[in-house]
Design a protein around this motif. Sequence first.
Motif, PDB file in Angstrom:
ATOM      1  N   LEU A 187      -0.943   6.874  -8.446  1.00 30.73           N
ATOM      2  CA  LEU A 187      -1.311   8.138  -9.077  1.00 30.73           C
ATOM      3  C   LEU A 187      -0.062   8.996  -9.059  1.00 30.73           C
ATOM      4  CD1 LEU A 187      -3.371  10.226 -10.129  1.00 30.73           C
ATOM      5  CD2 LEU A 187      -3.887  10.765  -7.739  1.00 30.73           C
ATOM      6  N   LYS A 202       0.856  -1.183   0.000  1.00 33.94           N
ATOM      7  CA  LYS A 202       0.000   0.000   0.000  1.00 33.94           C
ATOM      8  C   LYS A 202       0.889   1.229   0.000  1.00 33.94           C
ATOM      9  CE  LYS A 202      -4.531   1.162   1.600  1.00 33.94           C
ATOM     10  NZ  LYS A 202      -4.917   1.276   0.205  1.00 33.94           N
ATOM     11  N   VAL A 203       0.473   2.203  -0.817  1.00 33.00           N
ATOM     12  CA  VAL A 203       1.241   3.450  -0.884  1.00 33.00           C
ATOM     13  C   VAL A 203       0.987   4.266   0.384  1.00 33.00           C
ATOM     14  CG1 VAL A 203       1.366   5.682  -2.053  1.00 33.00           C
ATOM     15  CG2 VAL A 203       1.256   3.563  -3.398  1.00 33.00           C
ATOM     16  N   ALA A 250      -9.469  20.432   6.621  1.00 39.88           N
ATOM     17  CA  ALA A 250      -8.958  20.326   7.983  1.00 39.88           C
ATOM     18  C   ALA A 250      -8.270  21.608   8.440  1.00 39.88           C
ATOM     19  CB  ALA A 250      -8.024  19.128   8.086  1.00 39.88           C
ATOM     20  N   ALA A 295     -14.275  14.185   1.008  1.00 40.05           N
ATOM     21  CA  ALA A 295     -13.063  14.989   0.851  1.00 40.05           C
ATOM     22  C   ALA A 295     -13.218  16.041  -0.244  1.00 40.05           C
ATOM     23  CB  ALA A 295     -11.874  14.089   0.553  1.00 40.05           C
ATOM     24  N   GLN A 296     -12.469  17.119  -0.071  1.00 38.74           N
ATOM     25  CA  GLN A 296     -12.556  18.245  -0.998  1.00 38.74           C
ATOM     26  C   GLN A 296     -11.904  17.967  -2.349  1.00 38.74           C
ATOM     27  OE1 GLN A 296     -12.143  18.627   2.262  1.00 38.74           O
ATOM     28  NE2 GLN A 296     -13.543  20.265   2.854  1.00 38.74           N
ATOM     29  N   ALA A 308       1.411   8.092   1.511  1.00 32.45           N
ATOM     30  CA  ALA A 308       1.748   9.452   1.051  1.00 32.45           C
ATOM     31  C   ALA A 308       1.906  10.329   2.285  1.00 32.45           C
ATOM     32  CB  ALA A 308       0.670   9.950   0.100  1.00 32.45           C
ATOM     33  N   GLY A 309       0.961  11.241   2.537  1.00 39.48           N
ATOM     34  CA  GLY A 309       1.074  12.105   3.717  1.00 39.48           C
ATOM     35  C   GLY A 309       0.684  11.410   5.011  1.00 39.48           C
ATOM     36  N   GLY A 310       0.011  10.279   4.870  1.00 42.36           N
ATOM     37  CA  GLY A 310      -0.337   9.486   6.047  1.00 42.36           C
ATOM     38  C   GLY A 310      -1.484  10.038   6.874  1.00 42.36           C
ATOM     39  N   GLN A 311      -2.089  11.104   6.429  1.00 37.30           N
ATOM     40  CA  GLN A 311      -3.106  11.752   7.271  1.00 37.30           C
ATOM     41  C   GLN A 311      -4.427  10.993   7.290  1.00 37.30           C
ATOM     42  OE1 GLN A 311      -2.233  14.713   9.233  1.00 37.30           O
ATOM     43  NE2 GLN A 311      -0.521  13.421   8.660  1.00 37.30           N
ATOM     44  N   SER A 312      -4.628  10.119   6.342  1.00 35.28           N
ATOM     45  CA  SER A 312      -5.809   9.255   6.380  1.00 35.28           C
ATOM     46  C   SER A 312      -5.408   7.810   6.670  1.00 35.28           C
ATOM     47  CB  SER A 312      -6.556   9.309   5.042  1.00 35.28           C
ATOM     48  OG  SER A 312      -7.023  10.610   4.817  1.00 35.28           O
ATOM     49  N   LEU A 313      -4.320   7.374   6.049  1.00 33.37           N
ATOM     50  CA  LEU A 313      -3.929   5.974   6.183  1.00 33.37           C
ATOM     51  C   LEU A 313      -3.476   5.627   7.606  1.00 33.37           C
ATOM     52  CD1 LEU A 313      -3.487   3.240   4.898  1.00 33.37           C
ATOM     53  CD2 LEU A 313      -1.284   4.027   4.022  1.00 33.37           C
ATOM     54  N   THR A 339      -1.144  15.098   1.131  1.00 29.01           N
ATOM     55  CA  THR A 339      -0.691  15.384  -0.233  1.00 29.01           C
ATOM     56  C   THR A 339      -1.881  15.548  -1.173  1.00 29.01           C
ATOM     57  OG1 THR A 339      -0.590  13.053  -0.860  1.00 29.01           O
ATOM     58  CG2 THR A 339       1.384  14.013   0.161  1.00 29.01           C
ATOM     59  N   TYR A 363     -15.150  17.673   8.453  1.00 26.10           N
ATOM     60  CA  TYR A 363     -15.748  17.162   7.221  1.00 26.10           C
ATOM     61  C   TYR A 363     -17.138  17.759   7.032  1.00 26.10           C
ATOM     62  CZ  TYR A 363     -11.993  13.804   6.632  1.00 26.10           C
ATOM     63  OH  TYR A 363     -10.772  13.232   6.434  1.00 26.10           O
TER      64      TYR A 363
HETATM   65  C1  LIG Z   1      -7.777  15.532  11.750  1.00 26.90           C
HETATM   66  C2  LIG Z   1      -7.895  15.355  10.268  1.00 26.90           C
HETATM   67  C3  LIG Z   1      -8.859  16.069   9.603  1.00 26.90           C
HETATM   68  C4  LIG Z   1      -9.014  15.912   8.242  1.00 26.90           C
HETATM   69  N1  LIG Z   1      -9.963  16.650   7.610  1.00 26.90           N
HETATM   70  C5  LIG Z   1     -10.102  16.559   6.280  1.00 26.90           C
HETATM   71  C6  LIG Z   1     -11.060  17.345   5.558  1.00 26.90           C
HETATM   72  O1  LIG Z   1     -11.785  18.144   6.125  1.00 26.90           O
HETATM   73  N2  LIG Z   1     -11.164  17.155   4.228  1.00 26.90           N
HETATM   74  C7  LIG Z   1     -10.364  16.279   3.552  1.00 26.90           C
HETATM   75  O2  LIG Z   1     -10.492  16.167   2.356  1.00 26.90           O
HETATM   76  N3  LIG Z   1      -9.453  15.551   4.195  1.00 26.90           N
HETATM   77  C8  LIG Z   1      -9.285  15.673   5.525  1.00 26.90           C
HETATM   78  N4  LIG Z   1      -8.333  14.917   6.163  1.00 26.90           N
HETATM   79  C9  LIG Z   1      -7.560  13.938   5.381  1.00 26.90           C
HETATM   80  C10 LIG Z   1      -6.335  14.566   4.746  1.00 26.90           C
HETATM   81  O3  LIG Z   1      -6.701  15.575   3.859  1.00 26.90           O
HETATM   82  C11 LIG Z   1      -5.525  13.493   4.059  1.00 26.90           C
HETATM   83  O4  LIG Z   1      -4.276  14.026   3.954  1.00 26.90           O
HETATM   84  C12 LIG Z   1      -5.910  13.056   2.675  1.00 26.90           C
HETATM   85  O5  LIG Z   1      -7.223  12.634   2.623  1.00 26.90           O
HETATM   86  C13 LIG Z   1      -5.046  11.882   2.208  1.00 26.90           C
HETATM   87  O6  LIG Z   1      -3.807  12.350   1.840  1.00 26.90           O
HETATM   88  P1  LIG Z   1      -2.462  11.750   2.392  1.00 26.90           P
HETATM   89  O7  LIG Z   1      -1.390  12.292   1.544  1.00 26.90           O
HETATM   90  O8  LIG Z   1      -2.359  12.017   3.823  1.00 26.90           O
HETATM   91  O9  LIG Z   1      -2.667  10.194   2.079  1.00 26.90           O
HETATM   92  P2  LIG Z   1      -2.366   8.889   2.938  1.00 26.90           P
HETATM   93  O10 LIG Z   1      -3.072   8.932   4.227  1.00 26.90           O
HETATM   94  O11 LIG Z   1      -0.921   8.629   2.987  1.00 26.90           O
HETATM   95  O12 LIG Z   1      -3.042   7.817   1.999  1.00 26.90           O
HETATM   96  C14 LIG Z   1      -4.440   7.731   1.853  1.00 26.90           C
HETATM   97  C15 LIG Z   1      -4.786   6.584   0.917  1.00 26.90           C
HETATM   98  O13 LIG Z   1      -4.465   6.916  -0.422  1.00 26.90           O
HETATM   99  C16 LIG Z   1      -3.515   6.020  -0.965  1.00 26.90           C
HETATM  100  N5  LIG Z   1      -2.564   6.809  -1.764  1.00 26.90           N
HETATM  101  C17 LIG Z   1      -1.967   7.947  -1.376  1.00 26.90           C
HETATM  102  N6  LIG Z   1      -1.215   8.451  -2.371  1.00 26.90           N
HETATM  103  C18 LIG Z   1      -1.352   7.599  -3.404  1.00 26.90           C
HETATM  104  C19 LIG Z   1      -0.826   7.573  -4.748  1.00 26.90           C
HETATM  105  N7  LIG Z   1      -0.040   8.546  -5.182  1.00 26.90           N
HETATM  106  N8  LIG Z   1      -1.181   6.559  -5.529  1.00 26.90           N
HETATM  107  C20 LIG Z   1      -2.003   5.576  -5.081  1.00 26.90           C
HETATM  108  N9  LIG Z   1      -2.539   5.547  -3.848  1.00 26.90           N
HETATM  109  C21 LIG Z   1      -2.204   6.548  -3.036  1.00 26.90           C
HETATM  110  C22 LIG Z   1      -2.886   5.336   0.214  1.00 26.90           C
HETATM  111  O14 LIG Z   1      -2.428   4.058  -0.126  1.00 26.90           O
HETATM  112  C23 LIG Z   1      -4.030   5.300   1.201  1.00 26.90           C
HETATM  113  O15 LIG Z   1      -4.877   4.239   0.927  1.00 26.90           O
HETATM  114  C24 LIG Z   1      -8.158  15.044   7.517  1.00 26.90           C
HETATM  115  C25 LIG Z   1      -7.175  14.326   8.201  1.00 26.90           C
HETATM  116  C26 LIG Z   1      -7.032  14.480   9.567  1.00 26.90           C
HETATM  117  C27 LIG Z   1      -5.952  13.716  10.269  1.00 26.90           C
END
Ligand SMILES: Cc1cc2nc3c(=O)[nH]c(=O)nc-3n(C[C@H](O)[C@H](O)[C@H](O)COP(=O)(O)OP(=O)(O)OC[C@H]3O[C@@H](n4cnc5c(N)ncnc54)[C@H](O)[C@@H]3O)c2cc1C
Lengths: 291, 782
Positions: A168, A29-30, A103, A124-125, A32-37, A112, A194
Amino acid sequence: MKPAPFDYYAPTSLSEALDKLTELGYSGKVLAGGQSLIPAMNFRMARPTALVDLGKVKELSYIKPTADGGMAIGTMTRDSVVEEDLLVSERFPILVKTIKHIAHKQIRNRGTFGGAIAHADPAAQLPAAALLLDANLKVLSKAGERWVKAVDFFIGPFMTVLEPEELLAEVVLPPLAPRTGASYQQVSRQKGGYAQAAVISTVTLDGADRVKEARVALFSVGEYPLLASKPNQVLAGQVPTAEAIEEIAAYVAKNECDPGTDIHGTEEYRRNLVHVLVRRALTEAVQQAKK
Amino acid sequence: MTESTISKSFKRNEDPRLLTGNGNYIDDIDFPGMLHVAIKRSDYAHARIKKIDTEEAKKIPGVVAVYTAEDLGDYWRPGPLQVPPPTAIKGSVFHARPLECIAKHKIRFSGEPVAVVVAESRYIAEDALDFIYLDVEPLQYVGELEKTLDPDAPLIHEDLESNLAADVVQEVGSWEKAAAEADVVIKKRIVTNHVAGAALENRGLIAVWDDNFKILNVWATTQGPIPMRNSIARYLGLMENQIRLMNPDIGGGFGPKIMSSQIDDVVVPWIAMKLKKPIKWVEDRRENFLGTTSERDQVHYAEIALKNDGTILGVKDVFYHNTGAYNPYGMTIPLNTQTHVISIYNIPNYYTQIKMVFTNQMVVTPVRGAGRSHGIFVMERLLDFAAKELGMDPVELRRKNILPPEKLPFRTGVIGQDFVENVLDSGNYPLALEKTVDAIEYEKFKKEIQPKLRAEGKNKGIGVIMFTEGTAVGPYEGAKVMVGVTGKVNIVCAYSNQGQGHYTTLAQIAANQLGVDIKDISVVIGDTGQWQWGVGAFASRGITLVGTAVHQASVKVREKALELASKLLNTPKDELEVADGVVRVADVPEHFISLGELAMRANPTRGTVEEGMEPGLEAASYYGPPHGATGYGCLGLILDIDPETAKVKIERLVITDDCGTNINPMIVDGQIHGGLQMGIGEAFYENLVYDDYGQLVTASFMDYLFPQATDMPEKFEIKHLVTPSPLNPLGIKGIGEAGAICVPACFMQALEDAFEGMDLDITQSFMGPSKLFHYVQKAKGA
Ligand SMILES: Cc1cc2nc3c(=O)[nH]c(=O)nc-3n(C[C@H](O)[C@H](O)[C@H](O)COP(=O)(O)OP(=O)(O)OC[C@H]3O[C@@H](n4cnc5c(N)ncnc54)[C@H](O)[C@@H]3O)c2cc1C
């Protein structure tokens, strides 16, 4: 709230990352920023056996203008970098406005741009923005590259057409036509929380203030972001009136979204929000387009 | 005389350390070889345990031990009641069912502990939880308060006849008579909402058994160090001084951290002694939601009887109080409700009945506000409904019934949480109302501004309500004040600090007597190795009880210093002054002796001393009030509502509060701010939701929403009245809960006011936007 055991890889180049993903297949699993995963893993709702961290793959982090007046954004570009980019704010002010609703700053510093789209959270936006702006998504695997339109990318809640060995890589935004106005509308319980319902829209006018194109993306009110069809059907070729916009808003709320009842709001309340927000979004977008 | 250090907004002594990241919280503490505990919690809300299979979990590499109730053998026993019921109320019924540290025969709520895993890391411990298998007979969930007493309701404690946990009636005057004489009687069903305490830092406990010295060192986030230490001593059969229980820095408490005799303090120290290893348990957010205590849901059947001119003749209130699966905290919360319905009003006839009921939900113990907000909500809503019925302005109706200052102290005739009659000790209630009404420009808003806004189609409403805050209850607290050989001062107590600012306020109180810079006064809080006596941080009592003890001890120390200096300086005591770290002759300031020198001399190492002499520039003191001190105030709100989305914005918030002497006005304001934020949460954001099977749906901050800093109004307009309490020498009352008590009642009044010509008839303390939307739809007849 600690994750289940997993293997961790941190490739430093794109090709190395793609090799790893192919090798791991369904177990990879990829990250990225880890904020959801990471939260999902801490809740043990996600239990990937191996993570491929793209954090060190520098070549996936960039913002480039395209020759036609659009932008190309590398998947690993942090939300806050896109938010603060001058050219983005010049060419896609609506995108900046949209990102500001994700957020809080701390999360946007890590999250990311492409990660949010790949994550395909229906609330998500950025998936909705990609849909609204008709983004073209570059998908890479060891086997090669393919391009997917945003409208074809999302297939369910947290589900996209990406295969396990794919990632992606880039999001390409075609330019906005001249005389395009836009609006962002959302209702959420907390600031930065959200949305219970949200709408992003663009309206392009011709020289006689008739609508060339009206686009309305809805999110948080269905299984994935939705592009409403009624607005363009009604408005294309017309001078937009308050009555027409109201009719569209009522129609979209009733027929073009699917919000359920959850602990924060009933379906009826959320359809009402869609109604109000579509009206406000189209009204504002038209006004902006006239400026 | 030097300047007083009381009623001054000193910056907080503790902040440089905390703000530069030098705090030491429970999870920062680490020992070599430390093992980690994770708790297996039941997914069932109600079930009979047949078998718990831990064999597979034990086989996971890194797992050291797994224990169930069976494995605890004779050590397993239900904990003592943390708070007994009062004996003063005749005819009251209380069925004590204290907590079980680990469920043995029956599971009574989802989240109840059924086993513990001890492992080399928390990660491994959590991995092992998945391999513990429960074989149970599921039983029907009991959750709806008003149905708990149905004859066919399943019994949560099967040795009882029903799910009734307590039944308490108190009556002053005669409700019957009031109702008979009244022109109008209004009856309403009023519901207060279930909310969490949710401190930023969850709970935690570390136990280290020193097998050489037979000493158990415990670090715990408890709000009650002494009671927790005593509970551990009793369980383990140790002397109190074999246990040193320490509070590290604590990231918020709000009530739920007061509990002891739970799995953490019963089982973790037992494991530490058994395995002879340092053991750490730090609760995670999910556990905190599921298994830690929460509060506030009550269902009231409330009535008010009035004359046509608005005079209150009486109030009747019969209410169900949810205590969850057990009732270890006695009746504190519903007793607070009973005393707070009266608030600041003249209610000659009052009938109040508690029906405390068991449910298959997490245990209910006080959360900031603790029963008070419920009482205030009921009374203030009744007044609003009455005002509507009588065609009176809500403020006018309140004016008419407020107790005037000359009636104070006012004995309410109702027994409170401290087991004695509740007394409204001091204040000027009408003044608080008028100050608030003036500041928020109530008349102008109603007569000039609102009609204009309404003409523009805007929905803005105003609310003004009054409240009391019963604080500073007994039994007692104590403290010791000592001047060291450096001339610096140290205060020790076994209270507990979760952010209240004691490192500053207690220092201010000592400085006032000892003439020492407050930066030179250190405070040790919550270390039972340094101080043996005390009760704990609850009921907004810290600054009043510990503060008074510190004051009294400081007076003694000052006296000791003067006595000694008088001899050494050859000057009568009344010609001396204590200032700038020295005792000096007032007229000849260069003739002085430093406090450090006096401390040395107060502890002679050779020679002889006078009979009765107590060494050291040191004194201890204890303070216990005859009854609590009652703070009070008035809140005004102007709300701006988007009628289409039901989003509510707080346009103005004015609060007038009287907590007696403010030791540090800035800290008082901080307490009000934090309280208001919780109050706003209760009214508009926070809601613990159980589904129909007793599963907590809101077990994370994704689902349980609280107001964040960014959701707060731009400004809180705080006005103060200062009526010193006659109960203690410094005239202090508590302030910890004021803000959390007053918001929902005012919020609902303002909401109703915003929708002209509609009768929203709000009878709930939580009104999130979706709910508000439906209330408006209903009032519209849609
Ligand atoms: C407290 C909090 C509040 C939040 N509020 C909001 C909000 O209001 N609105 C909103 O939209 N989001 C919100 N988020 C989520 C945030 O925006 C996440 O960063 C985003 O949704 C996922 O981006 P990431 O880079 O962190 O991805 P990750 O958490 O690293 O990955 C998310 C998923 O995407 C996959 N993935 C990531 N990059 C790729 C790639 N390049 N190719 C294939 N798969 C990939 C991963 O494998 C995983 O399954 C919030 C998060 C937190 C912690």
